[in-house]
Structures are given as C-alpha cells and as structure tokens.
Design a protein around this motif. Structure first.
Motif, PDB file in Angstrom:
ATOM      1  N   GLU A  79     -93.587   2.784 -75.287  1.00  0.00           N
ATOM      2  CA  GLU A  79     -93.180   2.730 -74.022  1.00  0.00           C
ATOM      3  C   GLU A  79     -92.491   4.169 -73.378  1.00  0.00           C
ATOM      4  O   GLU A  79     -92.747   4.700 -72.511  1.00  0.00           O
ATOM      5  CB  GLU A  79     -92.215   1.526 -73.565  1.00  0.00           C
ATOM      6  CG  GLU A  79     -93.112   0.278 -73.459  1.00  0.00           C
ATOM      7  CD  GLU A  79     -94.204   0.113 -72.521  1.00  0.00           C
ATOM      8  OE1 GLU A  79     -94.062   0.877 -71.482  1.00  0.00           O
ATOM      9  OE2 GLU A  79     -94.946  -0.736 -72.448  1.00  0.00           O
ATOM     10  N   ALA A  80     -91.729   4.668 -74.476  1.00  0.00           N
ATOM     11  CA  ALA A  80     -90.665   5.685 -74.362  1.00  0.00           C
ATOM     12  C   ALA A  80     -91.742   6.717 -74.323  1.00  0.00           C
ATOM     13  O   ALA A  80     -91.482   7.906 -73.580  1.00  0.00           O
ATOM     14  CB  ALA A  80     -89.735   5.971 -75.290  1.00  0.00           C
ATOM     15  N   ALA A  81     -92.847   7.052 -75.337  1.00  0.00           N
ATOM     16  CA  ALA A  81     -93.497   8.064 -75.267  1.00  0.00           C
ATOM     17  C   ALA A  81     -94.456   8.221 -73.895  1.00  0.00           C
ATOM     18  O   ALA A  81     -94.771   9.104 -73.572  1.00  0.00           O
ATOM     19  CB  ALA A  81     -94.454   7.866 -76.413  1.00  0.00           C
ATOM     20  N   ILE A  82     -94.919   6.877 -73.558  1.00  0.00           N
ATOM     21  CA  ILE A  82     -95.756   6.869 -72.378  1.00  0.00           C
ATOM     22  C   ILE A  82     -94.998   7.520 -71.098  1.00  0.00           C
ATOM     23  O   ILE A  82     -95.306   8.619 -70.293  1.00  0.00           O
ATOM     24  CB  ILE A  82     -96.135   5.568 -71.860  1.00  0.00           C
ATOM     25  CG1 ILE A  82     -97.027   4.962 -72.817  1.00  0.00           C
ATOM     26  CG2 ILE A  82     -96.480   5.683 -70.383  1.00  0.00           C
ATOM     27  CD1 ILE A  82     -97.200   3.429 -72.662  1.00  0.00           C
ATOM     28  N   LYS A  83     -93.651   7.143 -70.886  1.00  0.00           N
ATOM     29  CA  LYS A  83     -92.693   7.735 -69.962  1.00  0.00           C
ATOM     30  C   LYS A  83     -92.370   9.347 -70.128  1.00  0.00           C
ATOM     31  O   LYS A  83     -92.435  10.237 -69.385  1.00  0.00           O
ATOM     32  CB  LYS A  83     -91.347   7.237 -69.929  1.00  0.00           C
ATOM     33  CG  LYS A  83     -91.520   5.892 -69.350  1.00  0.00           C
ATOM     34  CD  LYS A  83     -90.186   5.068 -69.013  1.00  0.00           C
ATOM     35  CE  LYS A  83     -89.156   5.307 -68.252  1.00  0.00           C
ATOM     36  NZ  LYS A  83     -88.007   4.762 -67.971  1.00  0.00           N
ATOM     37  N   LEU A  84     -92.408   9.773 -71.408  1.00  0.00           N
ATOM     38  CA  LEU A  84     -92.285  11.032 -71.788  1.00  0.00           C
ATOM     39  C   LEU A  84     -93.320  12.077 -71.141  1.00  0.00           C
ATOM     40  O   LEU A  84     -93.483  13.147 -70.790  1.00  0.00           O
ATOM     41  CB  LEU A  84     -92.171  11.200 -73.445  1.00  0.00           C
ATOM     42  CG  LEU A  84     -92.158  12.735 -73.811  1.00  0.00           C
ATOM     43  CD1 LEU A  84     -90.710  13.072 -73.697  1.00  0.00           C
ATOM     44  CD2 LEU A  84     -92.460  12.704 -75.304  1.00  0.00           C
ATOM     45  N   SER A  85     -94.879  11.356 -71.453  1.00  0.00           N
ATOM     46  CA  SER A  85     -95.982  11.946 -71.100  1.00  0.00           C
ATOM     47  C   SER A  85     -95.995  12.074 -69.749  1.00  0.00           C
ATOM     48  O   SER A  85     -96.715  13.074 -69.156  1.00  0.00           O
ATOM     49  CB  SER A  85     -97.243  11.316 -71.809  1.00  0.00           C
ATOM     50  OG  SER A  85     -97.409  10.113 -71.068  1.00  0.00           O
ATOM     51  N   ARG A  86     -95.710  11.225 -69.030  1.00  0.00           N
ATOM     52  CA  ARG A  86     -95.589  11.161 -67.209  1.00  0.00           C
ATOM     53  C   ARG A  86     -94.947  12.168 -66.768  1.00  0.00           C
ATOM     54  O   ARG A  86     -95.311  12.806 -65.939  1.00  0.00           O
ATOM     55  CB  ARG A  86     -95.197   9.962 -66.871  1.00  0.00           C
ATOM     56  CG  ARG A  86     -96.073   8.667 -67.083  1.00  0.00           C
ATOM     57  CD  ARG A  86     -97.377   8.523 -66.227  1.00  0.00           C
ATOM     58  NE  ARG A  86     -98.458   7.815 -66.648  1.00  0.00           N
ATOM     59  CZ  ARG A  86     -98.675   6.482 -65.514  1.00  0.00           C
ATOM     60  NH1 ARG A  86     -97.466   6.291 -64.822  1.00  0.00           N
ATOM     61  NH2 ARG A  86     -99.341   5.730 -65.900  1.00  0.00           N
ATOM     62  N   ARG A  87     -93.771  12.616 -67.596  1.00  0.00           N
ATOM     63  CA  ARG A  87     -92.907  13.747 -67.300  1.00  0.00           C
ATOM     64  C   ARG A  87     -93.722  15.102 -67.055  1.00  0.00           C
ATOM     65  O   ARG A  87     -93.210  16.110 -66.705  1.00  0.00           O
ATOM     66  CB  ARG A  87     -91.710  13.778 -67.801  1.00  0.00           C
ATOM     67  CG  ARG A  87     -90.971  12.674 -67.432  1.00  0.00           C
ATOM     68  CD  ARG A  87     -90.206  12.655 -66.273  1.00  0.00           C
ATOM     69  NE  ARG A  87     -89.398  13.860 -66.203  1.00  0.00           N
ATOM     70  CZ  ARG A  87     -89.190  14.690 -65.115  1.00  0.00           C
ATOM     71  NH1 ARG A  87     -89.754  14.622 -63.921  1.00  0.00           N
ATOM     72  NH2 ARG A  87     -88.241  15.664 -65.198  1.00  0.00           N
TER      73      ARG A  87
END
Length: 405
Positions: free
Chosen positions: A121-129
């Motif tokens: 989940e943290a990686a998904i948010k990282l990628s959205r940035r």
C-alpha cells in the motif's frame, strides 16, 4: 469462562472452539500449535512436526531462538510503543541496518509498516506521487489482500468479490519482455514484480527479465518496485533476491522474515529522488516502527549475519535440489526456486493430498499449487533435518496415493 482459562485440551475441541469464535476466512486450521523450538513445533496433543514452511517464510530464525527471545523480552521491559511523534534507537538502528544490507545509496529511506500488504500500500502511494496512475504487475502475482494491494494481485477469485478496485492496473505474462515493453509507457507510475513469484508456485524471474524491467522503467520514467516480502531477508541465498542479478530497484517492499515472527514490514526507497516522493504528512502508521518490532528486526538481521545463514540458505537449497533428484522418483519433478524458497512439482498427485500425508508423517509443507508443494523452512534448518524429510518423501507419496484412491 474467562478468555484465559483452558478447560479443553484436545485438538478437536480447540478446533471446534475456533470455528465458533472466528470469522471463517481461513477455513478450518490444520493444527492447533502449542509451542516450537528450532525447526520443530508441537500441537496441543503433544505430536511433533518438522516445520518446513516457517509461517510462510516468516520464522527466519525458527521458533524460540534464544537471541530473539532475549531481545524481545528486554525491549518489552523497557519500551513497547511511543507513536511516531517520536523515534527510538531500535527504529533508527533497524532502518540503518536494512539500508546497509541493501547497498542503498545515500538519500535512501525506510518506512516501517506492520505487514507486507501495508508495505505494498505504501508503494502504491509512492507511485501515485509521480503524477501517474498506471501500474503494471504480472500474471500470477500476489501482493496482498487489502483493496489497494488486491488490485495488483492477479488471481480473479481474490479480486472479483471486492470490485471495483483501484483502476489502471495491467497484468502481463511473466518473463515476456515484449509484453512488458508494450505495457509500460509514459502513463506508467510503477512496475511491481516479485523476483520469485511465491503464491504462483515458486516461479523465479530470470535475470534478463529483471534487467529488462529496469531498463524499460528508466526509459519512461516509471518506478521499478520489487516485492521482496517473501524473498527478502536471506531466504534465497542473498539478502534480497534482486541482488543475485545486479538489479537496483527504485524501491522494494519487505515483511515476513524481517521480524522473525514479530509483525513488521517496510517500504525501502533507493536514492533521494524516490525517497522525496512521500512528503511529511502524506503517509503514516500508528504501530509502524514500534520499538518492540524494530528491536526484533535488528536482532534477526544481526543473527542471520553472525550465523552465516544467507550463504547457508543458498547451499542448503542446492542440497535439497540434489537430494530430491537423487530419489529418482517419477512422481516428482525437478525442484524449482532459489535458496530455501522451493517448490517440489508433483506428477499424478494432488498437492493437498501430499500435504495431508506429510502432516501424518510429522512434516509441515504447503500446497502452493495444485501440483506442487512449497518448502520455506527456517534459515536455521540443518542438512540432516532436510534429509529426514527427503528420506520420508517416497512413503509420504505412497500414503497420499492410498488416501486419494
């Protein structure tokens, strides 16, 4: 009856109470485990089993390792939780150790989570940035069951009951460089790959494919994130599986073996540009990075290093491959995987039948695919313990055959 009282003693009674008190997402448990030592566990009826799954690649140091027990006990007596308004020496030390073992460049960082799913989940948010939203994952991938991670997990039976999930996720065949290149473009935020696809059946990606993924993501400015939740922490004979192939990702996700059984995960970013994508206030976790879990993680990492378990995982994995091949049993295919993350293919037998027969013989293995069993034993396992299983394997297969007929 209070929750602490144990009026029943038999396994059957405990399983009945489990069924009456739990939401049934896991089905009926196979055993009620009461204690463990080294690579062995005992059920409540007193029967002993060689644990060749280690909590699905979690108990890296086995059960009740004295170093881990001492570290947890000491930390529990000093400080268990402080919130992320503050930090602790354990949190700082664990992050520094992970970055050093990953050969991460200056400006890299760690965000601690409580599980592999949370790391994804943290990686998904990282990628959205990155300002993009498209994510490319692989057919057969398993990245977790939360609604974000579930969108990246490939199996339709897991996803479909909970749709609609996050959009713009594309799954491509593993190992197909042309398909990967066709799917990755300037809309892509992240390519997420498991170096060894664990839940798909322990299927390693080869180095050429991982290097191609690194190349194509750089060409379009997308992140390459490697899911090392099952493959990390020495399991494959390297600290992290991507190190076998000389590939440096933009980020990786960790969990499972990191805490040796204590819940902890991490998102690790490589380099200042990726690290800076998540700014203050954009992500958080109440329990992530708590001193108890971080002290456990630091002890696991130190113990794996001091006992030489990374190299040993590679050597024992090859020992297992050779030992199974030496059986020359036509019901078994060539062992696949890396280090101590292995699958033994089955010919003409269902994996569930073999798992049940193995349990009757005192061995815990996992039906990772309909035609394969998975072994992910503690890294402290000995060659003699592995040989004990291999020696018993033909009779286990005989039992499975009789039981299924």
């Amino acid at each position: 009856m209070s929750g602490g009282q144990e009026r029943t003693t038999s396994q059957a009674e405990w399983l009945e109470r489990y069924g009456a008190s739990h939401i049934g997402v896991f089905g009926a448990p196979g055993l009620v485990i009461s204690r463990g030592e080294g690579c062995w566990v005992w059920d409540v009826d007193g029967r002993r089993y060689l644990d060749l799954v280690s909590g699905i690649a979690v108990n890296a140091l086995g059960h009740s390792h004295p170093e881990l027990v001492a570290a947890i006990s000491k930390q529990a007596g000093e400080l268990v939780h402080v919130s992320n308004f503050f930090t602790t020496t354990a949190q700082v030390g664990a992050a520094e150790r992970i970055l050093a073992l990953a050969d991460a460049p200056a400006g890299s960082g760690v965000f601690f989570t409580n599980s592999g799913t949370e790391s994804v989940e943290a990686a998904i948010k990282l990628s959205r940035r990155t300002g993009r939203s498209r994510i490319v994952a692989l057919e057969g991938a398993f990245h977790g069951r939360s609604t974000g991670a579930l969108a990246l997990t490939h199996k339709a039976a897991y996803r479909e009951p909970f749709e609609p999930l996050i959009p713009h996720v594309v799954h491509v065949p593993p190992g197909d460089v042309a398909a990967l290149r066709a799917a990755v473009d300037e809309r892509t935020a992240m390519v997420l790959l498991e170096p060894v696809q664990g839940e798909a059946g322990v299927l390693p990606l080869d180095g050429d494919y991982l290097r191609a993924a690194r190349e194509v993501t750089r060409e379009v400015g997308a992140l390459l994130v490697l899911d090392e939740i099952q493959t990390g922490i020495g399991r494959t004979g390297a600290w992290f599986a991507h190190q076998h192939h000389g590939v440096v990702p933009d980020a990786m996700t960790l969990a499972k073996g990191l805490g040796g059984g204590v819940p902890i995960g991490a998102l690790v970013t490589f380099g200042p540009e990726t690290t800076a994508l998540l700014a203050p206030g954009q992500h958080g976790s109440t329990f992530g990075g708590n001193p108890l879990a971080c002290s456990a993680a630091l002890t696991v990492l130190d113990t794996i290093e001091s006992e030489g378990l990374v190299t040993r995982a590679g050597e024992l994995g090859e020992h297992l491959v050779a030992a199974v091949a030496a059986l020359e049993d036509p019901r078994l295919g060539p062992v696949r995987g890396l280090g101590l993350l292995r699958a033994i293919p089955l010919r003409g037998l269902a994996s569930t039948d073999v798992v049940a027969a193995a349990r009757r013989a005192g061995f815990i293995v996992n039906p990772v695919a309909p035609d394969a069993i998975r072994l992910a034993p503690p890294l402290v396992i000995t060659a003699a313990e592995l040989d004990g299983f291999v020696t018993a394997l033909p009779s286990i297969l005989d039992d499975a055959t009789r039981s299924s007929s």
